[in-house]
Scaffold this motif. Structure first.
Motif: not given
Length: 325
Positions: A15, A17-18, A54, A21
């Motif tokens: 997993s 996030d851009n 996030d 996270l």
């Protein structure tokens, strides 16, 4: 029951996030989100939800279908083997075993009475399990044999324990008593015939573990000092469970001399002599010969021969004497 806990990493496959996270957690139906999720033996297929959040509060989830399986089988621990003497087997267990064999009940239930004296199998498992027992036993005529109890266990997932068994060995021990019949005496019947002789029987006790063979041999004597007819009966008792023609000896411990009771152990055998006497107690009867007349022809003295007397009710040979007065 069994319990397992899986961390969220078990369900997370890279997993990201851009931006950033902040957290990842997991839950199952009925539970709140947390770092891990728990399972137990009652679970089958469980839907697990993985959640990511996030730094800005954005949330995304995915679900996994978890197939919960029990891979651990039961562990069986059987009681130790035992040995009992055949006397104890016949006294305490034989009747109950025979009744259980014909009861039609499952072995586990029918032979449960053995658990109190010989124990039963113990099972450990992380989940539920079933326990079963099968029974085999065989005891020969000499009280030797074995009782074998075998246990198996399986859990709901089909995991089977390694079976185990207990053998209860039944050993023969030779220790028995025999009561020989007493001596006997009687009188001839009035017609001089032999009366019914009371021979009696040899009676054995404590022979559950034995195969006792009893025989006798008679030696008749037509005339004896104590009566007109005598029988010497020699009794012999042999235990075929232990008898060895080369090693066995005639030997017995007197329990009661007056009652002819002996105790016999091991491979020994026993003999006993019984005496049976028949007496003639009837006195002979001489038939009256009446008056006998003799003629003297020459001188005052003469010899003459008396006829033999007739002896009545004579059962045995009789001597007689003649006297004058």
């Amino acid at each position: 029951g069994g319990y397992a806990e899986a961390h969220y990493e078990s369900f997370d496959l890279f997993s990201f996030d851009n931006c950033c996270l902040e957290s990842i957690d997991v839950k199952r139906p009925g539970q709140a989100y947390g770092e891990s999720v728990s399972f137990d033996c009652n679970d089958d297929i469980v839907i697990v939800t993985l959640r990511g959040i996030d730094c800005y509060g954005n949330v995304n989830t995915c679900i996994s279908e978890v197939n919960v399986e029990d891979k651990t089988g039961p562990q069986l621990d059987c009681p130790a083997n035992e040995t009992i003497l055949c006397d104890i087997y016949y006294t305490d267990y034989a009747a109950d075993l025979d009744a259980a064999q014909g009861s039609g009940l499952p072995d586990m239930q029918a032979y449960a009475f053995l658990d109190a004296d010989f124990g039963t199998a113990q099972v450990t498992d992380n989940c539920d399990f079933s326990l079963d027992m099968t029974m085999e036993y065989g005891i020969n005529q000499c009280g030797e044999g074995s009782i074998v109890r075998s246990w198996t266990s399986v859990d709901p997932s089909g995991n089977e324990a390694i079976a185990c068994s207990q053998t209860i060995t039944v050993e023969h021990n030779s220790d028995w008593n025999i009561n020989f019949p007493e001596d006997w005496s009687g009188e001839l019947n009035s017609d001089c015939s032999i009366p019914d002789i009371v021979y009696g029987e040899a009676v054995v006790e404590g022979d559950n573990c034995e195969m006792i063979a009893i025989s006798y041999a008679d030696e008749p004597y037509l005339v004896s000092a104590s009566g007109c007819y005598k029988i010497v009966r020699t009794w012999t008792a042999i235990n075929w469970c232990t008898y060895d023609g080369a090693l066995s000896q005639e030997n017995g411990t007197v329990v009661s001399a007056s009652d002819n009771i002996y105790n016999v152990t091991g491979s020994d055998f026993i003999s006993h002599t019984q005496t049976l006497d028949i007496y003639d107690t009837q006195a002979p009867v001489i038939e009256d010969m009446g008056t006998l007349s003799f003629e003297i022809l020459d001188g005052c003295d003469t010899d003459f021969e008396l006829p033999a007397p007739v002896i009545l009710d004579e059962c045995t040979e009789t001597d007689y004497n003649v006297s004058s007065s």
